[in-house]
Scaffold this motif. Sequence first.
Motif, PDB file in Angstrom:
ATOM      1  N   THR A  88      -7.251 -47.858 -36.000  1.00  0.00           N
ATOM      2  CA  THR A  88      -6.830 -47.368 -34.685  1.00  0.00           C
ATOM      3  C   THR A  88      -7.776 -46.290 -34.190  1.00  0.00           C
ATOM      4  OG1 THR A  88      -4.531 -47.875 -35.210  1.00  0.00           O
ATOM      5  CG2 THR A  88      -4.923 -46.323 -33.414  1.00  0.00           C
ATOM      6  N   LYS A  89      -8.158 -45.379 -35.064  1.00  0.00           N
ATOM      7  CA  LYS A  89      -9.064 -44.284 -34.688  1.00  0.00           C
ATOM      8  C   LYS A  89     -10.413 -44.832 -34.246  1.00  0.00           C
ATOM      9  CE  LYS A  89     -11.051 -39.966 -36.409  1.00  0.00           C
ATOM     10  NZ  LYS A  89     -11.137 -39.041 -37.573  1.00  0.00           N
ATOM     11  N   GLU A  90     -10.926 -45.826 -34.973  1.00  0.00           N
ATOM     12  CA  GLU A  90     -12.224 -46.416 -34.614  1.00  0.00           C
ATOM     13  C   GLU A  90     -12.141 -47.140 -33.278  1.00  0.00           C
ATOM     14  OE1 GLU A  90     -14.061 -47.347 -39.047  1.00  0.00           O
ATOM     15  OE2 GLU A  90     -12.680 -48.760 -38.109  1.00  0.00           O
ATOM     16  N   LYS A 149      -6.492 -38.955 -31.096  1.00  0.00           N
ATOM     17  CA  LYS A 149      -5.207 -39.156 -31.755  1.00  0.00           C
ATOM     18  C   LYS A 149      -4.242 -39.986 -30.918  1.00  0.00           C
ATOM     19  CE  LYS A 149      -5.540 -34.875 -34.414  1.00  0.00           C
ATOM     20  NZ  LYS A 149      -4.922 -33.562 -34.731  1.00  0.00           N
ATOM     21  N   ASP A 150      -4.568 -40.233 -29.659  1.00  0.00           N
ATOM     22  CA  ASP A 150      -3.749 -41.101 -28.825  1.00  0.00           C
ATOM     23  C   ASP A 150      -4.660 -41.845 -27.865  1.00  0.00           C
ATOM     24  OD1 ASP A 150      -4.380 -39.341 -26.723  1.00  0.00           O
ATOM     25  OD2 ASP A 150      -2.558 -38.166 -27.036  1.00  0.00           O
ATOM     26  N   ASP A 151      -4.050 -42.577 -26.918  1.00  0.00           N
ATOM     27  CA  ASP A 151      -4.836 -43.413 -26.016  1.00  0.00           C
ATOM     28  C   ASP A 151      -5.032 -42.773 -24.640  1.00  0.00           C
ATOM     29  OD1 ASP A 151      -5.039 -45.470 -27.926  1.00  0.00           O
ATOM     30  OD2 ASP A 151      -3.037 -46.191 -27.405  1.00  0.00           O
ATOM     31  N   HIS A 152      -4.907 -41.440 -24.554  1.00  0.00           N
ATOM     32  CA  HIS A 152      -4.952 -40.788 -23.250  1.00  0.00           C
ATOM     33  C   HIS A 152      -6.177 -39.898 -23.063  1.00  0.00           C
ATOM     34  CE1 HIS A 152      -0.959 -42.335 -22.738  1.00  0.00           C
ATOM     35  NE2 HIS A 152      -0.489 -41.633 -23.748  1.00  0.00           N
ATOM     36  N   ASP A 153      -7.205 -40.093 -23.869  1.00  0.00           N
ATOM     37  CA  ASP A 153      -8.391 -39.234 -23.757  1.00  0.00           C
ATOM     38  C   ASP A 153      -9.041 -39.342 -22.378  1.00  0.00           C
ATOM     39  OD1 ASP A 153      -8.129 -38.339 -26.373  1.00  0.00           O
ATOM     40  OD2 ASP A 153      -9.278 -40.015 -27.174  1.00  0.00           O
TER      41      ASP A 153
END
Length: 298
Positions: free
Chosen positions: A99-101, A165-169
């Motif tokens: 997920t992080k990658e 850490k999430d999808d909102h960067d």
Amino acid sequence: MELSAKLPRQRGDRLVLYAETVDEQNAGAACDLKVRDAGRARRSVSGWWDDWLAFEGDLPDLTEPSFVSGRQLTKALETRYPSVKVALRFGPRAAWHSTKERRQAAWDELKMKRPPLHEDTKRLIHALSPECMICGTTARKLEIAHILDWPTIRRLTETHPLFGKDDHDLQRAALLFHDPWNMGVLCRERLHRAGCHDKQEDFRITTEQVRRARGVLDRQPGAERFYGRFLDQSLVEERRRFGLDMNVMARVLALLSEAAKDSDPAPYVLKHGEVRVDRVLGGMWWGEHDCPDRDSDR
């Protein structure tokens, strides 16, 4: 069920399944379920979770008669383990990114593109400054300029505690970049690079000078009318693509509250009573509020 690969066609196909419960999916965990061909008539399935996240209870072998297709196998797994989301994929475990990658790859791909600017914000900035906020001219092309440019905003986003850490960067970066106090109108003269926007890009005008000029706009008479429209339109319009920055809304409300002390306007509702705004108190509340328009329809 998510089926994102070809179904197994013949004996000997190797099938890898990633199964995630809702909790593990939110935590970014992944589990392998390996399907081993145990002969023409039978297949066995076993699974294990990443070491850093323990699986609640053992996952026993699932031994059934040979499945005709991967779809039947998936259905059997979901029936046996109702809390598991099963996705069929071919290939070794190492071929799939964590997920992080995946988040880092998405950030690297999208961060070079400047996010679009919402029309409400454009109208606010042009209304606050109908001329260049540095030199006051209208004789050159006028453009919205950002005090902190997009590469700087990206670097700030990458130092955020939640980065990766999430999808909102990207949304966080876009909201920071398009903060109304990060923008103002500057003049442009491309041929001779004589406009204030040109000078800003060439560092002949400093960031501090632009910040001071932007601060003056909030103190001019009538600025609260433009901020009031921006607040109401932002709450009324659908802004899922752009996001609604509540930090910006709180700052706008603080300005409106200061300006409203003399006139003492009455609270009002938006979206047929869904939002109630009180400028004197500097607050807004979501819920079901009395709405004159809605009441008149009854």
